[in-house]
Design an enzyme around this catalytic site. Structure first.
Site, PDB file in Angstrom:
ATOM      1  N   SER A 135      -4.712   2.372  -4.359  1.00  0.00           N
ATOM      2  CA  SER A 135      -5.935   3.124  -4.065  1.00  0.00           C
ATOM      3  C   SER A 135      -6.974   2.948  -5.160  1.00  0.00           C
ATOM      4  CB  SER A 135      -5.621   4.610  -3.866  1.00  0.00           C
ATOM      5  OG  SER A 135      -5.051   5.168  -5.034  1.00  0.00           O
ATOM      6  N   ALA A 136      -6.549   2.969  -6.421  1.00  0.00           N
ATOM      7  CA  ALA A 136      -7.487   2.759  -7.528  1.00  0.00           C
ATOM      8  C   ALA A 136      -8.034   1.339  -7.504  1.00  0.00           C
ATOM      9  CB  ALA A 136      -6.805   3.041  -8.862  1.00  0.00           C
ATOM     10  N   ASP A 139       0.856  -1.180   0.000  1.00  0.00           N
ATOM     11  CA  ASP A 139       0.000   0.000   0.000  1.00  0.00           C
ATOM     12  C   ASP A 139       0.900   1.239   0.000  1.00  0.00           C
ATOM     13  OD1 ASP A 139       0.426  -1.246   2.702  1.00  0.00           O
ATOM     14  OD2 ASP A 139      -0.140   0.771   3.349  1.00  0.00           O
ATOM     15  N   GLY A 192       3.177   3.105  -4.897  1.00  0.00           N
ATOM     16  CA  GLY A 192       3.233   3.549  -6.281  1.00  0.00           C
ATOM     17  C   GLY A 192       2.649   2.567  -7.269  1.00  0.00           C
ATOM     18  N   ASP A 233      -4.607   5.005 -13.836  1.00  0.00           N
ATOM     19  CA  ASP A 233      -4.744   3.888 -12.899  1.00  0.00           C
ATOM     20  C   ASP A 233      -5.976   3.024 -13.165  1.00  0.00           C
ATOM     21  OD1 ASP A 233      -2.452   4.895 -11.807  1.00  0.00           O
ATOM     22  OD2 ASP A 233      -3.438   5.866 -10.117  1.00  0.00           O
TER      23      ASP A 233
END
Length: 248
Positions: free
Chosen positions: A134-135, A127, A130, A178
């Site tokens: 999150s996406a 997490d 990079g 993303d």
């Protein structure tokens, strides 16, 4: 990990393991062009075989109950509650992405009547690395909510919904890189995106060589088997430096 996710959903919900549904969303790497997609730039991406698993069952009503494998606590809210954008980025937490998914669907006119009871888990240490975790999380929540509410949306629709989570709900300046990489990548191919005109192609099959070293950063070499024309240059070898924890 899949068995662990199912087991936790059973414990949280009290349902039978056979009722548990699972969404798998991969992480992505970006050999060229990261962070310029929201400026209409040209980027490349591909997914990897690590990502997020969201196990869930439909709730009996509009309530959402979620637990994370990486963060403490249980979050509860309802899909019929009006979700308002986060004004202070410092208030963003792991549960914000679930609320953001509800916000994006609500503001796009979709009728949400059922919530989910779920357990979400990523890869420990990846997490904020990079790899667009999150996406992956946002898309996982979108797909789960769409599933229990009998909504059928296209990948392009979900790309825009995830962008709404990031831009409008969280206040972040993310583009289409993303979610497009996660939803549209093809196995063994480099995904080439012209973000200005939203054009996506798959010009080359790609092999990946990972070289481990004692240096602080690992060297990741992407060998493009066919010449990839980009900005009038023929790209045959791309060298990208990533954090050690970003590569397995």
């Amino acid at each position: 990990q899949l068995d662990i996710v199912r087991k936790n959903v059973v414990e949280i919900s009290g349902r039978d393991a056979r009722e548990v549904r699972v969404v798998a969303c991969p992480y992505r790497i970006c050999p060229l062009g990261a962070h310029i997609d929201h400026q209409g730039g040209i980027v490349t991406a591909m997914t990897i075989n690590y990502g997020v698993l969201l196990g869930f069952v439909p709730s009996d009503d509009a309530e959402v109950v979620l637990q994370s494998g990486q963060f403490k606590g249980i979050t509860r809210f309802r899909v019929d509650d009006l979700q308002k954008p986060i004004e202070n980025r410092g208030n963003i937490t792991w549960e914000s992405y679930a609320r953001g998914a509800v916000y994006a669907l609500q503001n796009s006119g979709y009728d949400l009547r059922k919530g989910i009871i779920g357990y979400i888990s990523g890869v420990n240490g990846l997490d904020s690395s990079g790899l667009s975790s999150s996406a992956a999380v946002g898309i996982a929540y979108l797909l789960a909510l769409e599933n229990v509410n009998d909504l059928v949306l296209s990948p392009v629709d979900n790309i825009q919904l995830d962008k709404s989570i990031e831009n409008r709900y969280l206040g972040l300046e993310n583009g289409i890189l993303d979610p497009s990489a996660i939803l549209l990548s093809r196995y063994g191919y480099l995904t080439f995106m012209d973000c200005k005109v939203c054009n996506i192609t798959y010009p080359s099959r790609v092999g990946i060589i990972c070289e481990s070293s004692s240096a602080k950063r690992l060297h990741v070499l992407f060998y493009v088997r066919q010449a990839l024309k980009m900005h009038q240059y023929s790209v045959k070898l791309i060298q990208v430096y990533m954090r050690p924890k970003s590569v397995y």
